[in-house]
Scaffold this active site. Sequence first.
Site, PDB file in Angstrom:
ATOM      1  N   SER A  43      66.124   8.228 -29.110  1.00  0.00           N
ATOM      2  CA  SER A  43      65.681   9.592 -29.437  1.00  0.00           C
ATOM      3  C   SER A  43      66.273  10.653 -28.520  1.00  0.00           C
ATOM      4  CB  SER A  43      64.149   9.676 -29.385  1.00  0.00           C
ATOM      5  OG  SER A  43      63.679   9.372 -28.095  1.00  0.00           O
ATOM      6  N   GLY A  80      63.548   5.575 -31.092  1.00  0.00           N
ATOM      7  CA  GLY A  80      62.868   4.304 -30.909  1.00  0.00           C
ATOM      8  C   GLY A  80      63.791   3.114 -30.746  1.00  0.00           C
ATOM      9  N   ASN A 109      63.440   2.339 -24.167  1.00  0.00           N
ATOM     10  CA  ASN A 109      62.452   1.758 -25.081  1.00  0.00           C
ATOM     11  C   ASN A 109      62.235   0.271 -24.839  1.00  0.00           C
ATOM     12  OD1 ASN A 109      61.633   4.028 -26.687  1.00  0.00           O
ATOM     13  ND2 ASN A 109      63.683   4.027 -27.562  1.00  0.00           N
ATOM     14  N   ASP A 190      55.017  16.674 -25.108  1.00  0.00           N
ATOM     15  CA  ASP A 190      54.708  15.288 -24.766  1.00  0.00           C
ATOM     16  C   ASP A 190      55.154  14.935 -23.346  1.00  0.00           C
ATOM     17  OD1 ASP A 190      57.472  15.113 -24.959  1.00  0.00           O
ATOM     18  OD2 ASP A 190      57.467  13.762 -26.676  1.00  0.00           O
ATOM     19  N   HIS A 193      60.202  14.113 -23.993  1.00  0.00           N
ATOM     20  CA  HIS A 193      61.488  14.447 -24.608  1.00  0.00           C
ATOM     21  C   HIS A 193      61.950  15.844 -24.186  1.00  0.00           C
ATOM     22  CE1 HIS A 193      59.794  11.294 -27.243  1.00  0.00           C
ATOM     23  NE2 HIS A 193      61.063  10.887 -27.241  1.00  0.00           N
TER      24      HIS A 193
END
Length: 216
Positions: A43, A80, A109, A190, A193
């Site tokens: 991502s 992801g 990830n 969040d 990111h």
Amino acid sequence: MLSFRSVYQFLSEPLKIVFVVSLGMTTVHAHSASKTILVLGDSLSAEYGLARGEGWVSLMEKQLAEKKISAQVINASISGETTVGGKTRLPSLMEKHHPDIVIIELGGNDALRGLSLKASEDNFRAMITFAKKEKAQVILTGMQIPPNYGKEYAQKFFSLYSMLATEQKIVLVPFLLQGIADSNDFFQADRIHPVAKAHPVILNNVWPHLYPLLRK
């Protein structure tokens, strides 16, 4: 909730990697052949939470055009994505696009999903050796994880990138999020990111390592 300032707000879900535009670089020599650049990432490279065209990969394309550097960019990043996913997808991507340069931006990830470091190492090595076998030059982008994963694990994870780069004799971007990881202002709500204004910084972390390969 972990803040990316404690060692990078670790990717809760998709991971995403960015690269920033470098200022004032000269253009590639006229005799340099056109290059195809494949970005295999998560991502951080897939513009998660951004408007189209704001991510580091898009900025890299604009940088290449502004510098009049003949190159095609293939962004094969998926939010992801893990190293096993990258290893699985790489052969077909190589066959389809025949890239001259492969940028591997993966790993975060894996840690989120609890994949063992040995498994990540094996997957990275498989991707690197396959790309090299297909005559592509490889750039590996280093990543870090927050200390709550354990100091020893976090250190081994970070060291994995430099170890592989040395072993495989490939180009390493030491830390993709250098210059933004310690400031929440560079991250989305969040706190994982990066926001749009962070992506030029990320590109600047990548460009000095990419540019010499474009001249070969």
